[in-house]
Design an enzyme around this catalytic site. Structure first.
Site, short mmCIF file in Angstrom:
data_model
loop_
_atom_site.label_atom_id
_atom_site.label_comp_id
_atom_site.label_asym_id
_atom_site.label_seq_id
_atom_site.Cartn_x
_atom_site.Cartn_y
_atom_site.Cartn_z
N GLY A 260 23.24 55.61 56.83
CA GLY A 260 22.24 54.57 56.56
C GLY A 260 22.36 53.51 57.64
CG ASN A 458 25.50 47.41 54.69
OD1 ASN A 458 25.52 46.31 54.13
ND2 ASN A 458 25.95 48.50 54.11
CB CYS A 460 24.22 48.71 50.34
SG CYS A 460 23.57 50.38 50.39
CD GLU A 462 28.04 47.73 51.32
OE1 GLU A 462 28.39 48.90 51.52
OE2 GLU A 462 26.85 47.37 51.36
CB THR A 661 31.02 57.94 44.10
OG1 THR A 661 30.66 56.60 44.45
CG2 THR A 661 30.88 58.82 45.33
#
Length: 777
Positions: A260, A458, A460, A462, A661
């Site tokens: 990503g 990024n 997401c 974080e 996950t």
């Protein structure tokens, strides 16, 4: 009832109803609270043909168990998982030609590795770095009973997406073997004298589901595939035609490998700016974002899904208004990019202007550099984006912004700050984005600020590490040995790489294993850096210089429910504060111990780690905010050890979304509250019920769901965590479509004032959001 059962080798056996009863006993072993008779009635209703296969019988058990899953009887999801497991065991045994028994369902590890290396499915390192005897020893460590930890959706996700299959699509690998292969591959470069023990430790951590590796590592480690092990990347685009197209090419190459991408465009000149002195010729950032949008669609991730790209722009950039409308469904389609995600970078000064209902100026970064004449020590021209406020309410950014505002030679657009904020909130309620990135907060707490700036995050939100653009220095024709070549020379920028894994809080904390778990997680992450081969060389170089990692967590709401702590409570805020301080202490200590063994990261000198400011800024050493698990004296001791021995990794802590996950682990995602007590996974012909983890008469009272929770409590918990997280958190806001604008604005103001570095999606029941698979660590 059927008369015949057809086996995989086409043998026909007489149907024996007693064997259904024996099979039911097996999958309900330890689940005696579930009704065997009810299960068998469901199975028998599905077996009405004269002739059935063994697989059809297994599927009948699986589907019958799934149909019985309710909030009152959630454990049927484990019965369904055991039925699926039995089917997996049988398929693997047939495909690998060994006999599987209920008491010993796994085959030998060495034949599996040799066969799949020979077929080009596993990597050769699994044989070149381990002897037959060593592999046999590791095979003896595989504990198939840990497969019983999976619920149905977790096991289905693992088998569909991660287990190794041959080129005909047949399953070859079983769950515990996947964990062992990951452990072997991540540890294969460790010194031989301790390699096996480290493999066993990594296997212990993963197989007990005390942790999960990131999706790229879970999927690719040990496999001879095109994918790599890092989750995502962040590029900074240079303000040049070559830089823009080079960045697009790099995005394509990384997307092809399953990564990503976050792209910062704040240095690219605005629409109407000059190009080489020609006035009003620049088309601005939007056309380049549309190019990235096309790249995301056309260069998919390993043939499985379209690429995932996030673009970031500063709120003081002249193109910000058009940027905020990128994903809206109305207006000029030539100014839209529906397949990328977008984030806006916000200084404190803007948020103050919003709150005060003041005006805000928008500038072109190219004009700012040309007119203002700001330069760094190396003579490099600087723009507003190159400054931040070192303290809340004072600092370089607001000073430079005031200078730019006062310079009448510099063109600008002036708008009410609240109007920009309204555009942001409108887009968020319609599309879930833009993300919010609080750039001053991020840079103030950046432990490597002596080496550069963090401009954006990024995909997401974080990851927060130093960034800079890669610049083409020269391009020349070179003739050597009778061959003429075009040689392009580039000065590599800081191209961020995300290396992730996560703690399963609801298993690791109650088990009391954090002290043992975190060191092996840090070693696994650190080894990814050395093993990974990234096509984009500036990313490979940045990875080697900073050795940044991002250990995260998931299962927070699951853990709070097990502990009997309500989400909306002061107790939860305090619990978060102490727990994440403890994890951070273990993280820093583990990286320091690894530095003693293998050396500190190359750019350690002058960092907040070396000066000790990392510890004093967070209030660890003063004793004024002493934690429950770590004393100020312990922090002071660690501060001295870090100053002397360094740390192995420039950044350590980042809390990713953990979508896939956490499903495998059967827990709640990341730091999010539970979405629904009973959610459903949609399949082609049926729906799978998925109850909250460990749902019971006790825990149900602590599972208040996301849209019912006052988001200010979530913000306060995130604020308590943020002090201990050197990067960021994938923090979502959950709102209803009818939220009042004033309340929505106040949530953003509270998040900023609470010291959050970013907010991720604004989630509404009316929105369906497709998340980044790569970042779902």
């Amino acid at each position: 009832m059927p008369q015949l059962v057809v086996k995989p080798d086409n043998r026909q056996l007489a149907f024996d109803e007693m064997r259904l009863s024996v099979y039911a006993d097996r999958i309900l072993n330890g689940l005696e609270q579930l009704s065997k008779e009810t299960l068998l009635r469901g199975v028998q209703s599905k077996l009405r043909r004269e002739e059935v296969s063994g697989e059809e019988i297994s599927n009948a058990f699986t589907m019958s168990a799934l149909e019985l899953v309710t909030k009152e009887e959630p454990d049927w999801k484990f019965a369904a998982a055991r039925s699926l497991l039995t089917s997996l065991y049988k398929k693997a045994a047939v495909n690998r030609r060994y006999k599987a028994y209920p008491e010993e369902p796994y085959g030998e590890l060495y034949p599996l590795i040799t066969d799949l290396v020979k077929k080009g499915i596993y990597r050769e390192e699994l044989l070149t770095h381990y002897t037959k005897a060593q592999i046999a020893e590791l095979g003896e460590c595989i504990d198939y009973t840990r497969d019983l930890l999976f619920d149905y959706i977790g096991l289905l996700t693992l088998s569909d997406r991660y287990l190794a299959h041959d080129f005909d699509g047949r399953v070859m690998e079983l769950p515990q073997e996947r964990y062992m292969i990951i452990a072997m591959f991540l540890m294969h470069r460790e010194p031989e004298e301790k390699r096996l023990e480290l493999v066993k430790e990594a296997y212990w951590a993963m197989s007990n589901i005390y942790m999960t590796a990131a999706t790229p590592t879970m999927s690719n480690a040990g496999k001879k595939v095109a994918g790599q092990l890092s989750s995502c990347f962040i590029d900074t685009v240079d303000d040049s035609l070559e830089g823009i197209f080079d960045s697009n090419t790099d995005v394509a190459r990384l997307s092809k490998m399953g990564g990503g991408i976050g792209v910062y465009l704040g240095k690219v000149r605005a629409r109407g700016s000059d190009i080489r002195g020609h006035k009003n010729t620049s088309s601005g950032v939007i056309p380049w974002i549309r190019q990235l949008n096309n790249t995301a669609v056309s260069v998919d991730q390993l043939g499985t899904r379209k690429g995932a790209v996030a673009v970031y722009l500063d709120v003081f950039h002249k193109d910000i208004l058009a940027f905020l409308d990128l994903k809206l469904n109305n207006g000029d389609e030539r100014m839209r990019a529906h397949d990328v995600f977008h984030g806006v970078c916000l200084p404190d000064l803007f948020m103050e202007a919003v709150e005060a209902r003041g005006h805000w100026n928008l500038f072109c970064p190219h004009e700012v550099k040309k007119v203002m004449g700001w330069k760094d020590a190396n003579g490099r021209a600087l723009g507003l984006e190159d400054f931040y406020d070192e303290e809340l309410g004072q600092g370089a950014f607001r000073e430079k912004y005031a200078e730019a505002t006062a310079n009448l030679e510099l063109s600008r657009i002036t708008v009410p700050a609240i109007d920009i904020m309204k555009r942001i909130m409108k887009s968020q309620l319609e599309t879930g984005t833009p993300y919010m990135f609080y750039r001053d907060t991020v840079n103030r707490t950046n432990p490597n600020r002596n080496q550069g700036m963090v401009f954006s995050s990024n995909l997401c939100t974080e990851i927060m590490q130093n960034q800079s653009a890669t610049v083409i220095e020269q391009e020349e024709l070179v003739t050597k040995d009778g061959q003429t070549r075009i040689v392009i020379s580039k000065i590599p920028g800081d191209f961020v790489v995300c290396n992730l894994n996560s703690i399963h809080l609801a298993r690791a904390v109650p088990a009391g294993v954090l002290e043992r778990l975190v060191p092996i997680q840090v070693r696994m992450l650190d080894n990814v850096i050395d093993i990974n081969n990234i096509e984009v060389l500036q990313a490979q170089y940045t990875n080697s210089q900073y050795r940044a990692v991002g250990l995260g967590t998931f299962g927070l709401h699951h853990l709070l429910a097990l502990e009997g702590i309500r989400w909306e409570s002061e107790e939860a805020i305090e619990y978060n504060d102490h727990l994440y301080e403890h994890i951070n202490y273990l993280l820093v200590r583990s990286s320091m111990e690894l530095a003693r063994e293998k050396g500190r990261y190359p750019k350690f000198a002058g960092s907040d780690w070396e000066t000790g400011e990392y510890f004093t800024k967070r209030g660890y050493t003063s004793g004024e905010q002493e934690g429950k698990y770590v004393t100020a004296e312990q922090w002071r001791q660690l501060q001295q050890e870090v100053a002397a021995d360094g740390v192995r990794n420039a950044w350590l802590f980042a809390i990713a979304p953990n979508g896939s996950t956490s499903i495998i682990a059967g827990s709640t995602a990341s730091i999010d509250p539970l979405y629904e007590l009973l959610s459903y996974e949609e399949k082609t012909t049926y729906k799978i019920a998925n109850p909250a983890p460990d749902l019971s008469e006790k825990t149900i009272w602590y599972y208040k769901t996301a849209f019912l929770i006052d988001q200010n409590w979530s913000i306060r918990m995130a604020s308590a965590r943020q002090r201990h997280v050197d990067q960021g958190q994938s923090f979502n806001l959950y709102v209803t479509p009818d939220i009042k604008a004033t309340d929505f604005l106040q949530l953003h103001l509270n998040a900023w004032k609470g010291g959050l570095k970013s907010t991720y999606y604004v989630r509404s029941r009316a929105l369906t959001i497709e998340e980044c698979e790569s970042c779902a660590s």
